[in-house]
Write an enzyme that holds these catalytic residues in place. Structure first.
Site, PDB file in Angstrom:
ATOM      1  N   HIS A  67      34.144  43.362  30.488  1.00 57.02           N
ATOM      2  CA  HIS A  67      34.459  44.420  31.095  1.00 57.02           C
ATOM      3  C   HIS A  67      34.054  44.368  32.821  1.00 57.02           C
ATOM      4  O   HIS A  67      33.057  43.587  33.076  1.00 57.02           O
ATOM      5  CB  HIS A  67      34.204  45.833  30.712  1.00 57.02           C
ATOM      6  CG  HIS A  67      34.650  46.286  29.515  1.00 57.02           C
ATOM      7  ND1 HIS A  67      35.609  47.177  29.374  1.00 57.02           N
ATOM      8  CD2 HIS A  67      34.758  45.616  28.267  1.00 57.02           C
ATOM      9  CE1 HIS A  67      35.870  47.407  27.994  1.00 57.02           C
ATOM     10  NE2 HIS A  67      35.604  46.363  27.432  1.00 57.02           N
ATOM     11  N   GLN A  88      40.707  52.782  36.327  1.00 53.35           N
ATOM     12  CA  GLN A  88      39.689  53.243  37.467  1.00 53.35           C
ATOM     13  C   GLN A  88      40.627  53.893  38.527  1.00 53.35           C
ATOM     14  O   GLN A  88      39.901  55.035  39.182  1.00 53.35           O
ATOM     15  CB  GLN A  88      39.150  51.849  37.949  1.00 53.35           C
ATOM     16  CG  GLN A  88      38.195  51.180  37.002  1.00 53.35           C
ATOM     17  CD  GLN A  88      37.559  50.310  37.421  1.00 53.35           C
ATOM     18  OE1 GLN A  88      36.991  50.471  38.891  1.00 53.35           O
ATOM     19  NE2 GLN A  88      37.003  49.276  36.862  1.00 53.35           N
ATOM     20  N   ALA A 123      36.545  55.477  31.938  1.00 52.02           N
ATOM     21  CA  ALA A 123      36.824  56.224  33.152  1.00 52.02           C
ATOM     22  C   ALA A 123      37.841  57.384  33.108  1.00 52.02           C
ATOM     23  O   ALA A 123      37.846  58.155  33.685  1.00 52.02           O
ATOM     24  CB  ALA A 123      37.227  55.152  34.348  1.00 52.02           C
TER      25      ALA A 123
END
Length: 173
Positions: A67, A88, A123
């Protein structure tokens, strides 16, 4: 796509489609393919997660190291996977100010130094304001607990990605 389509995929197509459900771990999709036929999305997800759970700790840590850092170098260099870029971006991490980026970089470095893998957070289920405080909070966790937490976040991310691929409502998972 429906589960019948998933079950009818040949090996190469399956790995192409599902190879990044677990970030940069197409080997997991390759292993899961052999478990066909799947009953439904939940069954497919169960097979992905069972593979992760069956790994020794070193393998689980290897998955975590695949990641990227949140708002890190790969984002700045445009080297994120398409999925990570969307996630993100959706959390507002692509539009941080210089001070916010610096603070996250410092926290990410501390986290990586402490645990040996990057900070992982779903996220899509968070936002830019929550990320630094969650990162700082988790820096204080014992390593064994943090490994479990990070793997749980990988599974959340994987579940959301599977739901996207099968056009399912992730709220129902």
């Amino acid at each position: 796509m429906d589960i019948e389509k998933v079950n009818s995929m040949d090996f190469g197509e399956f790995v192409d489609v599902f190879g990044n459900v677990i970030e940069r771990c197409p080997l997991i999709a390759a292993a899961v393919w052999s478990q066909r036929p799947f009953l439904d999305l939940e069954d497919l997800e169960k097979h992905f997660f069972a593979f992760i759970d069956a790994l020794p700790q070193s393998g689980q840590e290897g998955i975590l190291r695949c990641h990227p850092d949140l708002a890190g170098r790969e984002l700045q260099q445009g080297k994120l996977t398409a999925e990570s870029q969307r996630e993100q971006s959706g959390a507002g991490l692509t539009s941080l100010g210089a001070d916010e980026r610096l603070r996250l970089a410092e926290l990410n470095a501390q986290y990586r130094a402490r645990f040996g893998f990057p900070f992982i957070l779903a996220a899509r289920l968070s936002d830019r304001a929550a990320v630094p405080s969650e990162l700082a909070r988790r820096l204080l966790c014992p390593p064994a607990q943090e490994l479990r937490t990070a793997l749980g976040e990988v599974k959340k991310i994987g579940g959301l990605r599977l739901a996207d691929l099968l056009c399912a409502d992730p709220a129902k998972l």
